[in-house]
Design a protein around this motif. Structure first.
Motif, short mmCIF file in Angstrom:
data_model
loop_
_atom_site.label_atom_id
_atom_site.label_comp_id
_atom_site.label_asym_id
_atom_site.label_seq_id
_atom_site.Cartn_x
_atom_site.Cartn_y
_atom_site.Cartn_z
N GLY A 185 -9.49 -6.95 22.09
CA GLY A 185 -10.10 -5.59 21.81
C GLY A 185 -11.63 -5.76 21.45
O GLY A 185 -12.43 -4.86 21.56
N GLY A 186 -12.16 -6.94 21.13
CA GLY A 186 -13.80 -7.17 21.35
C GLY A 186 -14.01 -7.72 22.46
O GLY A 186 -13.35 -7.91 23.47
N GLU A 187 -15.19 -8.37 22.59
CA GLU A 187 -15.73 -8.81 23.72
C GLU A 187 -15.56 -10.47 23.83
O GLU A 187 -16.43 -10.95 22.81
CB GLU A 187 -17.26 -8.55 23.85
N GLN A 216 -16.22 -10.74 19.99
CA GLN A 216 -17.53 -10.14 19.47
C GLN A 216 -17.42 -8.60 19.39
O GLN A 216 -16.84 -8.02 20.26
CB GLN A 216 -18.94 -10.38 19.88
N CYS A 217 -17.31 -7.68 18.09
CA CYS A 217 -17.52 -6.53 17.83
C CYS A 217 -18.73 -6.24 16.88
O CYS A 217 -19.90 -6.85 16.98
CB CYS A 217 -16.37 -5.77 17.51
N ASP A 218 -18.53 -5.34 15.94
CA ASP A 218 -19.59 -5.30 14.91
C ASP A 218 -19.82 -6.90 14.20
O ASP A 218 -21.08 -7.19 13.73
CB ASP A 218 -19.15 -4.54 13.70
N GLY A 240 -20.99 -12.92 11.43
CA GLY A 240 -21.85 -11.91 11.91
C GLY A 240 -22.08 -12.34 13.37
O GLY A 240 -21.76 -11.61 14.37
N SER A 241 -22.19 -13.62 13.49
CA SER A 241 -22.44 -14.16 15.00
C SER A 241 -22.00 -15.55 15.18
O SER A 241 -21.78 -16.26 14.00
CB SER A 241 -23.76 -14.09 15.50
N TYR A 253 -20.10 -4.02 22.49
CA TYR A 253 -19.25 -2.82 22.30
C TYR A 253 -18.67 -2.27 23.68
O TYR A 253 -18.16 -0.92 23.67
CB TYR A 253 -20.05 -1.71 21.50
N GLY A 254 -18.53 -2.96 24.49
CA GLY A 254 -17.86 -2.73 25.72
C GLY A 254 -18.93 -2.24 26.66
O GLY A 254 -20.10 -1.92 26.76
N ARG A 255 -18.52 -2.43 28.21
CA ARG A 255 -19.22 -2.05 29.36
C ARG A 255 -19.73 -0.52 29.23
O ARG A 255 -20.86 -0.33 29.41
CB ARG A 255 -18.67 -2.17 30.62
#
Length: 670
Positions: free
Chosen positions: A296-298, A323-325, A357-358, A481-483
């Protein structure tokens, strides 16, 4: 034990005294770039602040991580310049003690055995032939080679033997990344793309039969408006890679016949009229990919630097960075067959303290995974994660700060429909005046494919500990956040990014979190472009600071380096068809629309946004009567690294805001 006085001082925002100095911000950082296991040892590359911030190589062990040894002599600096941004500039030989690395000053590959002097593996070309994306195989060192000896760059995937012999394996794409050899050495896989695409726009997966050098058999999975990343072989005829064709980067598997069989079945090698052999390419279809892991994230991102890992795998497990927020560390069982999803449990592994966060994945062995992670309560560290228990062992810290109690703890929000990261003013010794609203700096990340994440930040805390808040904006075009969110910026650079920043500011003000009359905007590189464009097209900012920002699109496409030469095609439009937009959107053509003070920070050796962009813009500010400050730093490139530069630019930026916001600089509350 804390040393704060019992009485908390009430004072206006911006006047709070803080022990977190610009010198501490500049000198305290030793970012870790790559890490790897070899036997009982852990190797990692990191900046060495005491040695002019060169990148060195450190060796330690999992059992005694406090004992660290610098491997490279002080006159060597690890850095690749392939695509200008480099990446994956060193590799370990698993079958010996040898370490291979690219030296920054000459771009040659060198060899070193710890405790001995290094010696060069590749010839001296005065830096005109570069190497990056180093991966060690049992047949030799696999890497991307970039030849800069002519006006047109020539790139190739090469295999360099341990004795220095170079074998060219492929020249099938203009840009190349992630070269991998199948376990039996028969097939080369890599990611390639052509101008005007960037690797987050559209890439191809190339499969080359390297056993036939005269007429190599070739298959390609063409990603039309699809970004394919990080192929990794799971067998001689199967691999896993990341693709965003479903909307977010997720993991898929691909099974294929031996490439030579594919091509021969379709009569790939033919003899033309002139008697010359011709080779055709077998076309694979995106429908042949089978889902492996979708979080669901990247599981992927913008490939600015070579060698970036978004997942690690072996015969049993996949460890992925989603990765998302925020960033999640995902563990999944490797599917038994590529025709189905994960074969076992999928779980998130949580770090101690706040969520990451990252994070960046580096390596795994039988027992541990190596990664670097940052969070709202940690400025970053290298960790070894136990694969059985999920427990974290800290190997090295990226910063050794004495004043982390003065650091702001950021959080994520959605304001005005835009994801943001907010670093509120924070100082344990101070509180604000009753009903006073804080000033804010709106931070615009670069890229523009970057992403602001909720990480503890020394730089942001320099401002927040003095009573000035910081809000980072993930405008359309940001990754994570996606393409569809990235594609909002296509053709709209200088429009969508500015509109999103303004919408976030207006929501921040509407919630009563910031003083509407004391809001600044700051950004670097492409973020600097957004800063200057926002100042010319909105009235919500009291001032702005641009660090080596693009000011003139027509000059940029002429002067910038090869990797980004056609980047503007997707962000604004191709030249010359989009000439009008190049002119009307360029900040240098809009200085008469700027009504507030501007600060310009620039390095005089910047190959990406050359200093003439800043100088010409300053000349126009002078002509139109706009108040400004201008700092040109000798010896600095695209991103400041010298201690004295970081100190001066940070202090100058804060002083600039203090003057604009009417904050008395001499006021000192103890």
């Amino acid at each position: 034990m804390k040393e704060f006085p019992q009485d908390v001082v009430t004072a206006p925002f911006g006047t709070w005294s803080s022990p977190l100095s610009a010198a501490e911000v500049a000198a305290g950082s030793a970012p870790i770039f790559d890490a790897a296991f070899r036997g009982e040892h852990i190797y990692f590359s990191t900046k060495v602040p005491a040695e002019n911030f060169r990148t060195g190589l450190v060796r330690t062990t999992l059992s005694h991580p406090g004992l660290k040894e610098q491997v490279l002599p002080a006159d060597f600096n690890i850095r690749s310049s392939v695509h200008e941004y480099g990446g994956a500039a060193w590799a370990l030989d698993p079958d010996s003690e040898v370490i291979y690395f690219v030296n920054a000053s000459d771009q040659r590959i060198w060899q070193i055995i710890p405790g001995k002097a290094p010696h060069a593996l590749t010839p001296d070309t005065s830096g005109r032939i570069r190497y990056g994306d180093l991966t060690m195989t049992r047949w030799g060192l696999l890497c991307v080679r970039e030849d800069c000896r002519s006006t047109r760059r020539e790139r190739a995937i090469v295999l360099i033997t341990r004795h220095g012999t170079t074998n060219v394996l492929s020249r099938h794409s203009y840009f190349m990344a992630s070269p991998r050899l199948s376990p039996d050495g028969s097939t080369l896989a890599f990611i390639g793309w052509e101008h005007p695409n960037m690797p987050w726009d559209s890439t191809n997966l190339w499969l080359i039969d390297v056993r036939t050098s005269d007429i190599p058999a070739v298959a390609v999975l063409a990603g039309h408006d699809v970004s394919l990343l990080q192929p990794e072989f799971t067998s001689d005829s199967s691999l896993i890679l990341s693709s965003d064709h479903s909307g977010t980067w997720s993991l898929y598997s691909l099974e294929f016949e031996q490439v030579d069989c594919l091509v021969r079945d379709r009569q790939a090698a033919k003899t033309g009229p002139a008697g010359q052999a011709d080779s055709s390419v077998d076309q694979l279809d995106i429908s042949e990919l089978r889902p492996v892991l979708d979080t669901g994230g990247e599981i992927g991102g913008a490939l600015w630097q070579l060698g970036t890992n978004w997942y690690l795998s072996d015969d049993e497990e996949i460890w992925a960075h989603s990765q998302c927020d925020t960033a999640s560390l995902i563990r999944a069982r490797l599917p038994r067959s590529s025709k189905g999803g994960p074969g076992g449990d999928v779980e998130e592994i949580f770090p101690p303290g706040a969520p990451f966060g990252s994070l960046e994945l580096h390596d795994l062995n039988d027992s541990h995974v190596l990664l670097t992670g940052k969070s709202a309560d940690s400025t970053g560290a290298l960790y070894a994660v136990d694969r059985a228990t999920g427990s974290f062992t800290e190997i090295a810290q990226e910063r050794l700060d004495a004043h982390q109690d003065y650091y702001s703890r950021p959080g994520t929000r959605v304001l005005g429909g835009v994801p943001v990261v907010i670093h509120p003013p924070h100082n344990p010794r101070f509180t604000a005046l009753d009903r006073e609203l804080p000033p804010y700096v709106i931070s615009i990340h670069g890229g523009p494919t970057g992403q602001a994440t909720p990480d503890m930040s020394a730089r942001s805390s320099y401002f927040t500990s003095r009573g000035i808040g910081v809000m980072e904006v993930n405008y359309g075009g940001s990754t994570g956040y996606g393409r569809a969110w990235r594609n909002r910026l296509r053709g709209q650079w200088g429009i969508v990014d500015v509109a999103d920043a303004v919408a976030a500011v207006e929501a921040l003000v509407a919630e009563g979190l910031a003083d509407p009359d004391r809001i600044a905007i700051s950004g670097a590189s492409s973020g600097g472009w957004t800063v200057l464009t926002a100042l010319a097209s909105s009235n919500v900012f009291a001032c702005g600071t641009s660090y080596f920002g693009v000011t003139d699109l027509m000059r940029f496409v002429v002067d910038t380096h090869d990797f980004e030469r056609h980047y503007i095609d997707g962000l604004v439009g191709p030249w010359p068809e989009a000439q009008d937009a190049y002119i009307t959107r360029s900040p240098i053509r809009r200085t008469s629309q700027i009504r507030v003070p501007v600060a310009i920070m620039q390095g005089d050796r910047d190959p990406i946004v050359p200093p003439n962009q800043a100088q010409d813009f300053v000349d126009m500010l002078e002509l139109t009567g706009v108040e400004y400050i201008y700092r040109l730093y000798k010896g600095e490139s695209h991103g400041f690294v010298r201690t004295e530069t970081i100190i001066d630019s940070l202090e100058s930026e804060f002083g600039f805001y203090a003057d604009v916001f009417g904050i008395p600089r001499s006021r000192n509350h103890g």
